[in-house]
Design a protein around this motif. Sequence first.
Motif, PDB file in Angstrom:
ATOM      1  N   LEU A  90       0.716  -1.098   0.043  1.00 18.10           N
ATOM      2  CA  LEU A  90      -0.082   0.009  -0.075  1.00 18.10           C
ATOM      3  C   LEU A  90       0.951   1.277   0.060  1.00 18.10           C
ATOM      4  CD1 LEU A  90      -2.926  -0.689   2.485  1.00 18.10           C
ATOM      5  CD2 LEU A  90      -2.706  -0.904   0.021  1.00 18.10           C
ATOM      6  N   THR A  91       0.449   2.257  -0.556  1.00 16.53           N
ATOM      7  CA  THR A  91       0.908   3.488  -0.660  1.00 16.53           C
ATOM      8  C   THR A  91       0.253   4.305   0.239  1.00 16.53           C
ATOM      9  OG1 THR A  91       0.119   4.143  -2.516  1.00 16.53           O
ATOM     10  CG2 THR A  91       2.473   3.236  -2.739  1.00 16.53           C
ATOM     11  N   GLY A  92       1.003   5.598   0.817  1.00 16.69           N
ATOM     12  CA  GLY A  92       0.324   6.586   1.537  1.00 16.69           C
ATOM     13  C   GLY A  92       0.004   5.988   3.060  1.00 16.69           C
ATOM     14  N   ASP A  93      -0.574   6.954   3.667  1.00 21.05           N
ATOM     15  CA  ASP A  93      -0.875   7.009   4.902  1.00 21.05           C
ATOM     16  C   ASP A  93      -2.244   6.478   5.374  1.00 21.05           C
ATOM     17  OD1 ASP A  93       1.433   6.812   6.321  1.00 21.05           O
ATOM     18  OD2 ASP A  93       1.669   9.218   6.273  1.00 21.05           O
ATOM     19  N   LEU A  94      -2.632   6.148   6.637  1.00 20.96           N
ATOM     20  CA  LEU A  94      -4.005   6.048   6.718  1.00 20.96           C
ATOM     21  C   LEU A  94      -4.536   7.331   6.890  1.00 20.96           C
ATOM     22  CD1 LEU A  94      -3.723   3.684   9.758  1.00 20.96           C
ATOM     23  CD2 LEU A  94      -5.383   3.352   8.151  1.00 20.96           C
ATOM     24  N   ARG A 113      -6.002   4.828  -0.998  1.00 18.42           N
ATOM     25  CA  ARG A 113      -4.898   3.697  -0.809  1.00 18.42           C
ATOM     26  C   ARG A 113      -5.168   2.809  -1.669  1.00 18.42           C
ATOM     27  NH1 ARG A 113      -3.422   2.401   5.086  1.00 18.42           N
ATOM     28  NH2 ARG A 113      -1.456   2.165   4.360  1.00 18.42           N
TER      29      ARG A 113
END
Lengths: 294, 335, 324
Positions: free
Chosen positions: B282-286, B301
Motif C-alpha cells: 500500500l502506498t500512502g498513510d491512513l 490507498r
Amino acid sequence: MSALAAAAPETRFAAGLHALRANRAAMLSLLIVAGFAVLALLAPWIAPHDPTEGDLLRRLQPPAWMEGGEAAYPLGCDALGRDILSRLIHGTRVSMSIGVAVVLAATAIGALLGLLAGYLRGGFDVAISRVVDVLLGFPYLIFAIGLMAVMGPGLANIVLVLVIKEWVMPCRVVRAETLAAREMDYVEAARALGETTAHILFREILPNILSTLLVVATFRMAAIIIIEASLSFLGLGVQPPAASWGSMIADGRQFMLDAWWVSTLPGLAILALVLAINIASQGMRDAFDPGLRA
Amino acid sequence: MTDIASPPLLRLVGVAKRYDLRRGLRRLLQPAEGNTVHALDGVDLEIARGETLGVIGESGCGKTTLGRVALRLQEPSAGRVEFDGIDIGSLDARRLRALRKRMQIVFQDPYASLNPRRSVGQIVGRGLALHGGATTSAERHARVAALLERVGLPRAAMARFPHQFSGGQRQRVAIARALAAGPDFLVCDEPVSALDVSIQAQILALLGELKRDFGLTYLFISHDLSVVAHVSDRVAVMYLGRVVETGPSRRILSAPAHPYTRALLAAVPRLDARDAPPRQRLTGDLPSPLRPPPGCRFHTRCPEAREICRRVSPAPIQLAQGHAVACHLYSGAAP
Amino acid sequence: MSAAPLLSIRGLRTVFPTRQGLVRAVDGVDLDVAAGECLGVVGESGSGKSVTFQSVLGLVRPPGRIEAGEIRFDGRDIAGLPADALRALRGGDIAMTMQDALTALNPAFTVETQIVETLRAHRRVQGGARALRATAVELLARVGIPDPESRLGQYPHQFSGGMRQRVMIAIAIACRPRLLIADEPTTALDVTIQAQVLDLLAAMRAESGMGMVLISHDLGVVASHCDRVAVMYGGQVVESGPTRAVIDAPRHPYTRGLLRSRPDLAHPERPIVPIGGQIPDPAAPPPGCRFRPRCPEAGPGCDAPVALRDLGAGRAARCVRVAA
C-alpha cells in the motif's frame, strides 16, 4: 507454572520511605516539625508561666543571656510583662491547630469535589472549575481580610474563612490526577465489573492520588501558618490576650529598637516551622513521587 | 463449533460512535465537520455462542471502540447492541451492572489495567464479591486461590501487588479478574500485544484452554493478523470505522477478497519468503478519522480504486456462506 | 570471514548498578557486521539487544557503563573513545534510528533544522544554506516523503508515525554512514506502514552499500530483510548464523522455542507451543546457561557457564547439547 519474578520485594511506599530516610535535611526537618507538634500538644504542661498573666514589673525584660535577664524568663518578657517563651509555646498551639484544621478540612472537601469533577466531567466539572478559577483569582490575604471583617475575628472564623479559600488547592490537583486516572484501564476494568461510582472513586482512584495529596497538604500547611500569622498581625485573627505568633510580632513592633526580642523571637519561630515543613514536604515529594525518581 | 441456527450471543446493528472534540462553547463556534472523530460507522456484526470472532485492523480503525461499545463501557452514537437477545442500551444502571457478570474484558496493557495500590487477591476477589455469590471471606479466599491456579499463578500471588509481577503474569491476573465474575462472553482487546513473543504464546494457549473449559465466547481484537488467524473461527477486517470484510478465518487467509485484506496479508513479515503472497504494497498513510474520505474509506490507498469508489460507499456483498465483503469490485458478482 | 569486518564486538559487557545489585545488561557479547551486510538482532525485552548497540555508539546512560570488551569499527577500537571523538563518529560513520521517532526527534525544531544540523555538524556538504537545504530536500525525497519542499518546514508532530520514521531515517543517512543501526524501526507502526519502512531500509542499503543492523523482537521482520541473524537472550548471543539456515534448522533450544511459539500465517492450523516460565530477572540471572530454567532440553552440564561455540558454516550457538 513458573516462580514469581524476583522483583523487588518492597512496595512503592516502602521504597519511598527508604528514600526519605536517606534524605538528611528532610529527616531533620521532620524532627523539627515533630518537636513543634509536641510543644503544641503539651503547651499547658511545658510552658513555665501563664501566657496571659503579666507582671508589669518585668515589662520588656530582656532574655536570660542579656544584662537584666533572669533564668526563670529565658526569652524575656513583652510590654505587659508576660513570659515570651510561654507565649511562643502557646502560640505554637494556635498556629499548628489552625494549620492542621484548615488543611484537613480543605483537603477533605477539595479531594471529594476534585474526584467528582474529574470523574464525572460534564456540567459538574464545569461548575466546579469555574468556582475554582474565581477563588484563585482573589489574592489570599485580601479575601481573608474582607471575610474576617464581615464575620468578625475568632479562632473558628479564621478556620472557616481559610477553608473557604483553601479547598481549591487540593481540588485542582485531585481533579487533574483523576482526569488522568479515569483513562487508566484499571478504572475501565472496574466499570466493566459493575463497580459503583463510589467504589471507583474511593477504592480505585483515591489510593493512587494519596501520596500527591499528602505532599500538597504539607506544602499548603506552611502557607496557612503564614497566612494565619498575617491575619493575627493585622488584628483579625486570634484575639488578645490569647497568644499567637502573628499578634506577638504586632505587639512588639513599637519596641523594635529597644526590645528587639519581643517581635524577633516569634518571627524566628514562624521561620523555623515553615522552613522545616517546606523542606520536609519537598523531601516527601522527592521520595514518593515516582515521576521524579529514576 | 458454532450452531448456526441458535441466535447470536452478541449482535451489533448499525453501531456508530462519534467523538465530538469540541468542548463547551466551541460547539457553537466551530463546525462539527473536521472536529468529530468517526470511530465506528455503521458496524453490523454477530458473534455466535462459543465462537471466537477476531477483529483485525490498524490504528484508528475503531477496533478498540468496538470492544468498549459491545460492553456498553461507551455509549454508541447510533445503532443497537444486543447481548443474548437483550438490547443492552435499554438497560438501567442496576440491570446493566447485573449483566456485567456475563460479559468481561481483558485489556492490552497489563501495566495499566491492574490498580497498583490493590493486591492481586483484592483485584481478583472483586468479581466474586460482586457477582460470584461468594459470601464468606474464607470462601472467597479459596476461590481466588483456585482461579489464580487455574490461570497458572501460585496461591501466594494473592498477597502481592501488581508491580511484583512480570507482564505475562500480570496478564494472567487480569484474566483471572475477568473470569471471577463468571462470564460467558469475553472481549480480549489486544491481550498479547504488549507481551514478549515467548510470553504471547503462553497467554494465547491459556485463553484457548479457558475457552474450552468455561465455554466462553470471545471477541478477540488485535492488529496482528497471525495472532487473529490463529485464535479465531471468524475474522472481521476493519478499516477506518467500518467492517470491510468478514468470513471464516481460513477463508480470509486463503481467499481474501477485499483489496485491504489482501494488502494486510501481504504486509505481514514471513519467516519464509516463499510463503508470502505477491507483493502488493500500500502506498500512502491512513487518512485521519477526523476527515474520513467519502465513498469507500479505502479508496485513497486502494490499488484497484475506480470512479464509483470515490462517491459511493459499498454495501456488504455475500461471496459465500458467511463470507461478506464491502467492495465495489464484487458488485457484479453477488450470488 | 576473511576481510576484517566493519564492526566487531568482542566480549562486551555493559553493566548498570541498581539497588538490587549490578545488572549485567550485556554479558559477553561477540558480534560482527561486515561491510554492506545486514545483521538482524532478535531478542525479547531484557535480552540486551538495544544496550549492545547503545554501547557501540557510546550512548549508555550513566551510571551504566561498559565494563569490559572491545568494540572495533573499521579496525579501530572505539570502546574507550573520548566523548567528542564518539560524537564525530555518531551520525557520521555510524548512525542509529530509534523505535520511537516522536521522542527521538526534537519537537521544538523543524525537520529542516534537524537535518541541516546533522549535515553541518559533520561538514559533509560544501556550500552555503542553499546547498544544505537542497540536500535536505533530496534526502526527504529519497526516503519517500511526498512533497518534500513544503514538508521540510514542518515540525515532527505534523508527520504521521510512518512519515516520522522516514524522517529519522533521512537524518540517519544524511551523512552517508557506513553502518546504520535501526533499533526496532517498525515496532510502533501499523503493519502496512511497517512493510513500507522495511522496504525503504532495504532500498537505502542496496543503494549505498552501507552495513546495517536491524534490531527487532520479531523474527519475521529479520527473516525477510537480513543476511545473518543473532538471537539474544539474557544479555548474551545464544545463536548466530545465516538467517535462512538459522530459521530452517535452529540449533539453540531458545531459537527453536521462539519459532514454535509464533503463530504462522502460512500454517494457521499448526499449534503454537509456548516457552514456559518467565524471562529471567536481569539482576539475578540463573547461573550457567541463562535459558536453563525454561529449557525443555536442560540437563546436567547446563548449570555451568556456556560459551558461544563455532558450529562451522558461519554458525554458532551457546548450548552444551549442540555438537559442532
